[in-house]
Design an enzyme around this catalytic site. Structure first.
Site, PDB file in Angstrom:
ATOM      1  NE  ARG A   1      -4.174  -1.526   0.041  1.00  0.00           N
ATOM      2  CZ  ARG A   1      -5.245  -1.747   0.794  1.00  0.00           C
ATOM      3  NH1 ARG A   1      -5.501  -0.965   1.809  1.00  0.00           N
ATOM      4  NH2 ARG A   1      -6.042  -2.732   0.516  1.00  0.00           N
TER       5      ARG A   1
ATOM      6  CG  ASP B   1      -8.776  -3.596  -4.359  1.00  0.00           C
ATOM      7  OD1 ASP B   1      -8.261  -2.957  -3.430  1.00  0.00           O
ATOM      8  OD2 ASP B   1      -9.555  -4.548  -4.172  1.00  0.00           O
TER       9      ASP B   1
ATOM     10  NE  ARG C   1      -7.373   5.358   2.246  1.00  0.00           N
ATOM     11  CZ  ARG C   1      -8.279   4.603   2.862  1.00  0.00           C
ATOM     12  NH1 ARG C   1      -9.434   5.118   3.205  1.00  0.00           N
ATOM     13  NH2 ARG C   1      -8.030   3.351   3.140  1.00  0.00           N
TER      14      ARG C   1
ATOM     15  CE1 TYR D   1     -12.979  -7.569   1.699  1.00  0.00           C
ATOM     16  CE2 TYR D   1     -11.187  -8.871   0.792  1.00  0.00           C
ATOM     17  CZ  TYR D   1     -11.637  -7.879   1.634  1.00  0.00           C
ATOM     18  OH  TYR D   1     -10.749  -7.186   2.416  1.00  0.00           O
TER      19      TYR D   1
ATOM     20  NE  ARG E   1      -9.629   7.128  -5.900  1.00  0.00           N
ATOM     21  CZ  ARG E   1     -10.005   6.491  -4.789  1.00  0.00           C
ATOM     22  NH1 ARG E   1      -9.147   5.765  -4.126  1.00  0.00           N
ATOM     23  NH2 ARG E   1     -11.236   6.561  -4.364  1.00  0.00           N
TER      24      ARG E   1
END
Ligand code: CP3
Length: 365
Positions: free
Chosen positions: A43, A92, A47, A167, A56
């Site tokens: 990552r 992703d 962010r 998921y 983004r």
């Protein structure tokens, strides 16, 4: 096949000076000595970086993964800023599943959310096999990136069948993976059909990335640590093995990573990895004892340590480099992804520190 330059370099380029195949990162993956211990961060694109947040601000997550210009820019941001030894493709784990026809979205602050969770054999049937055309934006982004990155290797990745299944069965993120395990124990036939299909999708997705020129791949089985070793071997390992063994002939190093996998490290190596990712719970020397001498390790700074004062960070980096010497190859990384609240300047300092400490050691012989 189109001219697969980097793939060719990765296959027979071990003696070719320069190029990604001769980089510190690929050398460490192959358990060969290099100028310093390579470092990248899971990552690293995300962010924690203001330049990422700016891009983004107006583009939803999945859309940003489908735009080669944005994928290229976001992937390069941490390479420019931190000087990490590898880039990881910005994407992703649910991107190939969406391309296979599953209706899902990535919800800010939550993660992947699936509109109609998998419940039946008919649901599994609806997960299509993917071709290069289904993910042409990934093919294009990888080619652009390889051209821009020069000697810096690009890591491709995919989610492993168990983590993807979690998921798809839960419908979203889950702490207990209760529905997933209920399906696994209660309907093994459907479970294996689902994971078998996900393994095919994952393998195809990684093949596209390798054909486009990535220098290594990482299989993220982030949530496999929810299982005992016996259940991992019975319900999950055959499917992850199908993915990893399906890539042997591609000739690029395969990294296999999960969180909370202390008891699974041996099995995750056996599944067919060249490098096993280790979280912060297991010291790298202990991990190496479990994985064996024929694989490199990757890890394992606790991402929350980056929020502590610098002397704490420095001491932990030193400890991890020291313990990593027990392994035949060490790629420095975090034990899981960078937290969004991380000060990016600390990440830059960690890269410099890893390089400084590990190259000084090489000078000393
Ligand atoms: O490592 C990198 O820099 C490459 C980018 C990357 C992303 N997702 C971008 C992303 C990678 C390798 C992933 C893999 C991924 N996605 C995993 C396996 C790795 C892991 O963290 O265990 C998992 C489990 C997912 C599923 C997922 N996608 C989660 C749990 C989340 C976070 C939800 C949130 O908002 O906190 C996402 C969204 C996501 N994927 C973001 C990024 C940068 C955040 C999206 C945003 O910026 O809003």
């Amino acid at each position: 096949m189109t001219t697969d330059t980097t793939g060719t370099v990765a296959r027979d380029g071990e003696s070719r000076p320069g190029g990604p195949a001769d980089s510190p990162f690929i050398r460490a993956c192959r358990r060969r000595p290099g100028p310093h211990t390579p470092v990248w961060f899971m990552r690293q694109a995300g962010r924690s970086l203001p330049e990422y947040r700016e891009i983004r601000a107006t583009v939803p997550m999945l859309e940003s993964c489908r735009r080669p210009d944005l994928v290229t820019e976001i992937t390069l941001q941490p390479v420019r800023r931190h000087g990490v030894d590898a880039a990881i493709l910005f994407s992703d784990i649910v991107v190939p599943v969406a391309a296979a026809g599953v209706d899902l979205d990535i919800v800010p602050g939550t993660g992947p959310v699936v509109a109609e969770p998998i419940r039946s054999a008919a649901d599994v049937q609806r997960i299509r096999l993917i071709t290069r055309e289904d993910v042409s934006y990934v093919d294009e982004a990888v080619r652009q990136l390889v051209a821009e990155l020069g000697d810096t290797p690009l890591i491709g990745f995919a989610g492993a069948p168990f983590t993807l299944a979690s998921y798809l069965v839960e419908g979203g993120p889950s702490r207990t993976h209760a529905k997933t395990k209920a399906l696994m124990y209660g309907n093994p036939e459907l479970w294996h059909a689902l994971c078998g299909r996900l393994a095919e999708v994952t393998l195809a997705f990684l093949r596209v990335q390798i054909d486009a020129g990535v220098s290594a791949v990482q299989l993220f089985d982030s949530w496999a640590g929810a299982l005992s070793e016996a259940d991992y071997r019975r319900f999950v390992m055959p499917h992850s093995t199908a993915v990893l063994s399906g890539l042997v002939d591609a000739g690029v190093p395969r990294i296999h990573f999960g969180v909370g996998t202390a008891e699974l490290l041996g099995a995750m190596g056996e599944a067919g990895a060249d490098v096993v990712g280790v979280d912060w719970r297991t010291p790298l020397d202990v991990a190496t004892g479990r994985i064996g001498p024929d694989k490199a390790v990757q890890g394992n700074l606790d991402p929350t340590v980056l929020l502590a004062p610098w002397p704490v960070v420095e001491a932990e980096v030193r400890r991890i480099l020291e313990q990593g010497r027990a392994a035949p190859g060490h790629v420095f990384n975090l034990g899981h992804g960078v937290l969004p609240e991380t000060d990016p300047e600390v990440l830059t300092r960690v890269v410099a520190l890893v390089h400084e400490l590990s190259s000084r050691r090489a000078d000393q012989g």
